[in-house]
Design a protein around this motif. Structure first.
Motif, PDB file in Angstrom:
ATOM      1  N   GLU A  25       0.829  -1.208   0.000  1.00  0.00           N
ATOM      2  CA  GLU A  25       0.000   0.000   0.000  1.00  0.00           C
ATOM      3  C   GLU A  25       0.865   1.260   0.000  1.00  0.00           C
ATOM      4  OE1 GLU A  25      -2.873  -0.323   3.205  1.00  0.00           O
ATOM      5  OE2 GLU A  25      -3.573  -2.267   2.443  1.00  0.00           O
ATOM      6  N   ILE A  26       0.464   2.215  -0.845  1.00  0.00           N
ATOM      7  CA  ILE A  26       1.085   3.533  -0.911  1.00  0.00           C
ATOM      8  C   ILE A  26       0.012   4.511  -0.447  1.00  0.00           C
ATOM      9  CG2 ILE A  26       2.250   5.216  -2.405  1.00  0.00           C
ATOM     10  CD1 ILE A  26       3.469   2.335  -2.494  1.00  0.00           C
ATOM     11  N   ALA A  27       0.258   5.188   0.676  1.00  0.00           N
ATOM     12  CA  ALA A  27      -0.782   6.068   1.209  1.00  0.00           C
ATOM     13  C   ALA A  27      -0.476   7.526   0.865  1.00  0.00           C
ATOM     14  CB  ALA A  27      -0.883   5.891   2.715  1.00  0.00           C
ATOM     15  N   LEU A  28      -1.556   8.317   0.760  1.00  0.00           N
ATOM     16  CA  LEU A  28      -1.397   9.739   0.433  1.00  0.00           C
ATOM     17  C   LEU A  28      -2.044  10.601   1.502  1.00  0.00           C
ATOM     18  CD1 LEU A  28      -2.314   8.184  -2.483  1.00  0.00           C
ATOM     19  CD2 LEU A  28      -1.499  10.378  -3.308  1.00  0.00           C
ATOM     20  N   ALA A  29      -1.252  11.541   2.027  1.00  0.00           N
ATOM     21  CA  ALA A  29      -1.792  12.467   3.015  1.00  0.00           C
ATOM     22  C   ALA A  29      -1.576  13.884   2.518  1.00  0.00           C
ATOM     23  CB  ALA A  29      -1.080  12.279   4.349  1.00  0.00           C
ATOM     24  N   GLY A  30      -2.447  14.778   2.947  1.00  0.00           N
ATOM     25  CA  GLY A  30      -2.279  16.186   2.573  1.00  0.00           C
ATOM     26  C   GLY A  30      -3.506  16.987   2.975  1.00  0.00           C
ATOM     27  N   ARG A  31      -3.387  18.306   2.945  1.00  0.00           N
ATOM     28  CA  ARG A  31      -4.520  19.176   3.272  1.00  0.00           C
ATOM     29  C   ARG A  31      -5.620  18.972   2.248  1.00  0.00           C
ATOM     30  NH1 ARG A  31      -2.553  25.231   4.224  1.00  0.00           N
ATOM     31  NH2 ARG A  31      -4.577  25.172   5.232  1.00  0.00           N
ATOM     32  N   SER A  32      -6.849  19.261   2.653  1.00  0.00           N
ATOM     33  CA  SER A  32      -7.912  19.172   1.656  1.00  0.00           C
ATOM     34  C   SER A  32      -7.638  20.243   0.599  1.00  0.00           C
ATOM     35  CB  SER A  32      -9.296  19.338   2.284  1.00  0.00           C
ATOM     36  OG  SER A  32      -9.335  20.467   3.077  1.00  0.00           O
ATOM     37  N   ASN A  33      -7.950  19.887  -0.640  1.00  0.00           N
ATOM     38  CA  ASN A  33      -7.755  20.792  -1.776  1.00  0.00           C
ATOM     39  C   ASN A  33      -6.302  20.879  -2.273  1.00  0.00           C
ATOM     40  OD1 ASN A  33      -9.761  21.971  -3.240  1.00  0.00           O
ATOM     41  ND2 ASN A  33      -9.040  24.048  -2.772  1.00  0.00           N
ATOM     42  N   VAL A  34      -5.411  20.085  -1.677  1.00  0.00           N
ATOM     43  CA  VAL A  34      -4.009  20.181  -2.085  1.00  0.00           C
ATOM     44  C   VAL A  34      -3.790  19.595  -3.487  1.00  0.00           C
ATOM     45  CG1 VAL A  34      -3.227  17.982  -1.078  1.00  0.00           C
ATOM     46  CG2 VAL A  34      -1.630  19.876  -1.284  1.00  0.00           C
TER      47      VAL A  34
END
Ligand code: GDP
Length: 238
Positions: A25-34
């Motif tokens: 699994e490759i997960a993605l995190a970030g602010r909304s709208n990024v």
């Protein structure tokens, strides 16, 4: 990376809903709208599989996308949306920390940052969690098309500095508009899967080895049974 097949699998709200087939699994995190959804779509060469601009503050869930029946891209809920309630923030914290702490299939975390802006407090907190749980991390500076090329280096330096990320942490410059960085990001992902010993070839080899060990064990059991039978027959003959 040749994309042969892509599929939305599940919006999981609880760990017992996460897939059980053991794919990396490759997960993605970030602010909304990024630009996470746009990035996922660009990586998978799909126009609209990941929902762009999904309503922020909705149920906290992990969205699972499968690529070529080999890899999952796991989209975290976007954070930093002002109107999210305290309870939702807490739910996010518990869900993400549990995932980072326990999910053995996680081979690489992408931290998606808008190249134009200094990383937020939430970005820094997320980065600190990743360090704490020793998760291999790649920073993706997206929306690169929105600033002139001449400013890229300065902005990347600023991102590194604010997060406190040293040179060992890769940064990929990305644009979902132009496709810049797409090949490089796939390369980084495949390398991380290899490093974790979780490529399809590595998993097949492991499965074959396990099957061989099973066969050997079965043969040994057979031999032991034959010997025991022989012994019984000898006894009976006496
Ligand atoms: P998410 O909330 O993180 O999933 O963000 P989205 O993928 O929905 O993107 C938010 C907005 O930024 C949308 O209007 C996108 O079209 C736009 N966007 C996302 N990535 C890029 C990019 O690389 N370049 C440009 N110019 N716009 C982008």
């Amino acid at each position: 990376m040749k994309i042969k097949q892509t599929e939305f699998v599940i919006s999981a709200v609880r760990p017992n809903q996460y897939p059980e087939d053991g794919l990396p699994e490759i997960a993605l995190a970030g602010r909304s709208n990024v630009g996470k959804s746009s990035l996922i779509n660009k990586m998978m060469l799909r126009k609209n599989l990941a929902r762009t601009s999904s309503q922020p503050g909705k149920t906290q869930q992990l969205n699972y996308y499968r690529v070529n029946e080999e890899i999952y891209l796991v989209d975290f809920p976007g954070y930093g949306y002002a109107k999210v309630s305290k309870t939702q923030r807490e739910q996010f914290g518990v869900m993400i920390e549990t995932y980072l702490r326990d999910r053995e299939q996680l081979v690489l975390q992408l931290l998606v940052i808008d190249i134009r802006h200094e990383p937020s407090k939430d970005d820094v907190l997320m980065y600190d969690w990743l360090q704490h749980y020793e998760i291999p991390t790649c920073i993706v500076a997206t929306k690169a098309d929105k600033i002139p090329r001449s400013k890229w280096d300065k902005h990347l330096k600023m991102i590194r500095q604010t997060l406190g990320a040293d040179k060992s942490v890769p940064i990929v410059l990305f644009s979902s508009e132009t496709g810049l960085g797409r090949d490089q990001l796939w390369e980084t992902i495949l390398e991380a899967i290899d490093d974790a010993g979780m490529s399809a070839a590595q998993r097949n080899a492991e499965a074959e080895e396990a099957a061989e060990t099973d066969i050997e064990a079965a043969q040994q059991t057979n031999n032991a049974t034959e010997q025991a039978n022989d012994a019984v027959q000898e006894d009976t003959a006496k």
